[in-house]
Each structure stands twice: as structure tokens, then as C-alpha cells.
Design an enzyme around this catalytic site. Structure first.
Site, PDB file in Angstrom:
ATOM      1  N   ASP A  96       0.882  -1.272  -0.151  1.00 45.77           N
ATOM      2  CA  ASP A  96       0.102   0.197   0.212  1.00 45.77           C
ATOM      3  C   ASP A  96       0.758   1.317  -0.042  1.00 45.77           C
ATOM      4  O   ASP A  96       1.708   1.428   0.777  1.00 45.77           O
ATOM      5  CB  ASP A  96      -0.803   0.028   1.146  1.00 45.77           C
ATOM      6  CG  ASP A  96      -1.845   0.972   1.536  1.00 45.77           C
ATOM      7  OD1 ASP A  96      -1.569   2.118   0.587  1.00 45.77           O
ATOM      8  OD2 ASP A  96      -2.757   0.884   2.228  1.00 45.77           O
ATOM      9  N   TYR A 154     -12.037  12.050  -4.709  1.00 47.67           N
ATOM     10  CA  TYR A 154     -11.144  11.844  -5.713  1.00 47.67           C
ATOM     11  C   TYR A 154     -10.496  13.260  -6.374  1.00 47.67           C
ATOM     12  O   TYR A 154      -9.404  13.121  -6.750  1.00 47.67           O
ATOM     13  CB  TYR A 154     -11.863  10.900  -7.060  1.00 47.67           C
ATOM     14  CG  TYR A 154     -11.079  10.421  -8.112  1.00 47.67           C
ATOM     15  CD1 TYR A 154     -10.002   9.756  -8.200  1.00 47.67           C
ATOM     16  CD2 TYR A 154     -11.270  11.071  -9.222  1.00 47.67           C
ATOM     17  CE1 TYR A 154      -9.414   9.199  -9.078  1.00 47.67           C
ATOM     18  CE2 TYR A 154     -10.550  10.442 -10.490  1.00 47.67           C
ATOM     19  CZ  TYR A 154      -9.574   9.617 -10.381  1.00 47.67           C
ATOM     20  OH  TYR A 154      -8.985   9.206 -11.308  1.00 47.67           O
TER      21      TYR A 154
END
Ligand code: UDP
Length: 311
Positions: A58, A147
Site C-alpha cells: 500500500d 477523488y
């Protein structure tokens, strides 16, 4: 010695095509992905290649890779509205912390840094087509902001490191892209319409279908990305296909290409869904001598073939 590239989001739709592209150009490729929306299916055919390394990591956490690295490409992020609404915090984190970690890594390595930004930085644009000079119209508290604002922050972070730490950077703003390896259920218009057409289910047009998008085939995009990476321009540079479609016309195009018996059903328009989107690619034409080559019929036919095999 081969050049070495780190690609975050390398198991995703665009990322996996980039991995292939760089391997073909004899790079050593380090593919970093935490597989939230990416998939090993996209890269499993590369596992036998000794120049290819997959790291299940990650990128919001510190990353270490031994040895020199020439390029760091940050492509990790959920990218479909359905995905980033399902993973809002991870979307914010990978745009913010993931950009911080990956650009810090590029700085340590003396590598060139490449940020995948998006046409979403223009929000629901008030000018059409959108040039890079347009500052956008983003709702900072709307559902898409996880986003849009993360990518805007990522651009700011990239320019901050460029100005303050002199990191060599490139920023691309990617418009709607389609092709093989889009996830069947990622909720975007191409997978939805193609799957519905194949299964003879009605195509779900949101709103009245007069909103527009412009669709670029993935191989054209990847070529543009490589040219921008190798260019002298920091960007941001738009990459996309200016061939603009009303969503209702696009639905009918897919019905025709799939020779489908499906009809059309209208559903409500998601909040803040941009009413129009079309890239102004004057800059890419001038700086990169780039423009899309794949016509929509050809690209969609290849995409249909892929989805037929996967369905
Ligand atoms: N859309 C649609 N039906 C679907 C999925 C999407 O009509 O099943 C519309 C959506 O409202 C938007 C456009 O298609 O206007 C593109 O949506 P997508 O999710 O692919 O990406 P966006 O460009 O909005 O990020």
C-alpha cells in the site's frame, strides 16, 4: 544495465498496460499494488519475466526498493466513481499520502516522478473543451470530491516538491480511457454498457443521456504517457481523445457494435456528474507530437472481445 521503473497501481487497468509497455522497452519494472481495485489477473502473465517484480504494498506507507530507480510513476488510485465512493478514505489517502510517499521515494532516488492526474480536476467544467489553463469547477464537499480534491492535492504536492526540492516531475491529466482489463464491475460506463449489451440486458443510461464524454483507447494513452515522461515538459498535459459523445449516442453505438438486442433504461443521474467533458489536446500535439490513433469502433470491438472472454 536496464533502466528501472516503479509503477504504483501497476496491477490496475492502465498500470498493467504500462508494465507491459516498459518491459517491451527493456526496462526493469517494479509493480506496486495493494490490489484494492487492481487484480493479479492483469499481471499474472508477466510473473515469469525476471525483469518484472510485483510488490503487494500500500503506497500510503513507506516504500523501499534497493538500488537505483530512474522513474517513479504514481498510478495507484481507485478511478471509477463507483470505486471511489466505495473506498472514499483510501482514495483520499492514496492521492495525498500515496503521492507524498511516492514522490519522497523519487526524491531519495534522484528519479523522475510522473503523476497520473485526471480530467476530474476540472470538476463539472464550465468551458468545453478543457485546456490545461482552466482551473476547474469542483464541489469540494460533494461525493466525487474524495477523488477530485485528492488529485488536485496530488498535483499541488508534485509541484511543491518540484519547486522546493527540485524533483524532476511530469503531470498528466488523463481523460476517460477504455480497453481490455477494465474491471467488469467497476461501474464505469464502458464496462457497464458492454456487459449489459453482451447479456442482452437494458443499457442503464443515467440522466437523459445528453451529458458528454470523450473516450481514448488505452494503447493511445500509454503511448502519450511515455512521450510525456521522456519530454522536457513538466505539464500538466491533457491526454485523451477529443472525439466527444453524448452518453445516449454512445449507448446506441455499443448496441450496434455488439449486435445486441438490449434496449435502454433511464436511471437517475449521480450527484455532480459532469455535464460535458472533452480534452483540449493542443498542448500534447505540440509538445509530444501525440494524438490518438485508434478509432472508437476499433477500440470498442477489441474491448468487446475482451469482455466476451471474461463474462
Ligand atoms: N453512465 C451511464 N450509465 C452507466 C454508467 C455511467 O449513463 O451505467 C454515465 C455517467 O453518468 C457519466 C458517464 O456515463 O455521465 C461516464 O461515467 P463513468 O462512470 O464512466 O465515468 P466519469 O466520466 O463520470 O468519471
Amino acid at each position: 544495465m536496464n533502466k528501472r521503473v516503479v509503477i504504483t497501481g501497476g496491477a490496475g487497468f492502465i498500470g498493467s498496460h504500462l508494465c507491459e509497455y516498459f518491459l517491451e522497452k527493456s526496462y526493469d519494472v517494479f509493480c506496486v499494488d495493494n490490489l484494492i481495485t487492481g487484480s493479479l489477473d492483469n499481471i499474472s502473465h508477466l510473473f515469469g519475466i525476471k525483469e518484472f517484480v510485483f510488490m503487494n504494498h500500500d503506497i500510503t506507507n513507506y516504500i523501499h526498493v534497493r538500488g537505483k530507480i530512474d522513474y517513479v510513476l504514481h498510478f495507484a488510485s481507485p478511478a471509477s466513481p463507483v470505486d471511489y465512493l466505495e473506498h472514499p478514505i483510501q482514495t483520499l489517502k492514496v492521492g495525498a499520502l500515496g503521492t507524498h510517499k511516492s514522490i519522497g521515494f523519487a526524491k531519495d532516488k534522484g528519479a523522475r516522478y510522473f503523476l497520473a492526474s485526471t480530467s476530474e480536476v476540472y470538476g463539472d467544467p464550465l468551458v468545453n473543451p478543457q485546456p490545461e489553463t482552466y482551473w476547474g469547477n469542483v464541489n469540494p464537499v460533494g461525493p466525487r470530491s474524495v477523488y477530485d480534491e485528492a488529485k488536485r492535492f496530488a498535483e499541488a504536492m508534485t509541484m511543491g516538491y518540484h519547486r522546493f526540492h527540485k524533483v524532476d516531475v511530469r503531470i498528466v491529466r488523463i481523460f476517460n480511457t477504455y480497453g481490455p482489463r477494465m474491471r467488469l464491475n467497476d461501474g464505469r460506463v464502458v464496462p457497464n454498457f458492454v456487459m449489459q449489451a453482451i447479456h442482452n440486458e437494458p443499457l442503464t443510461v443515467y440522466g437523459d443521456g445528453t451529458q458528454t464524454r470523450s473516450f481514448c483507447y488505452v494503447s493511445d494513452l500509454v503511448e502519450g504517457i511515455y512521450r510525456l515522461l521522456m519530454s522536457d515538459s513538466t505539464g500538466p498535459v491533457n491526454l485523451g481523445n477529443p472525439d466527444e459523445w453524448k452518453i445516449i449516442d454512445f449507448a446506441n453505438l455499443i448496441l450496434r457494435l455488439a449486435a445486441s438486442k438490449s434496449g435502454i433504461v433511464y436511471k437517475s443521474l449521480p450527484q455532480d456528474d459532469p455535464k460535458m467533458r472533452r480534452p483540449d489536446i493542443t498542448l500534447a500535439r505540440k509538445l509530444l507530437n501525440w494524438e490518438p490513433r485508434v478509432k472508437i469502433d476499433e477500440g470498442l470491438t477489441k474491448t468487446l472481445d475482451y469482455f466476451m472472454k471474461k463474462k
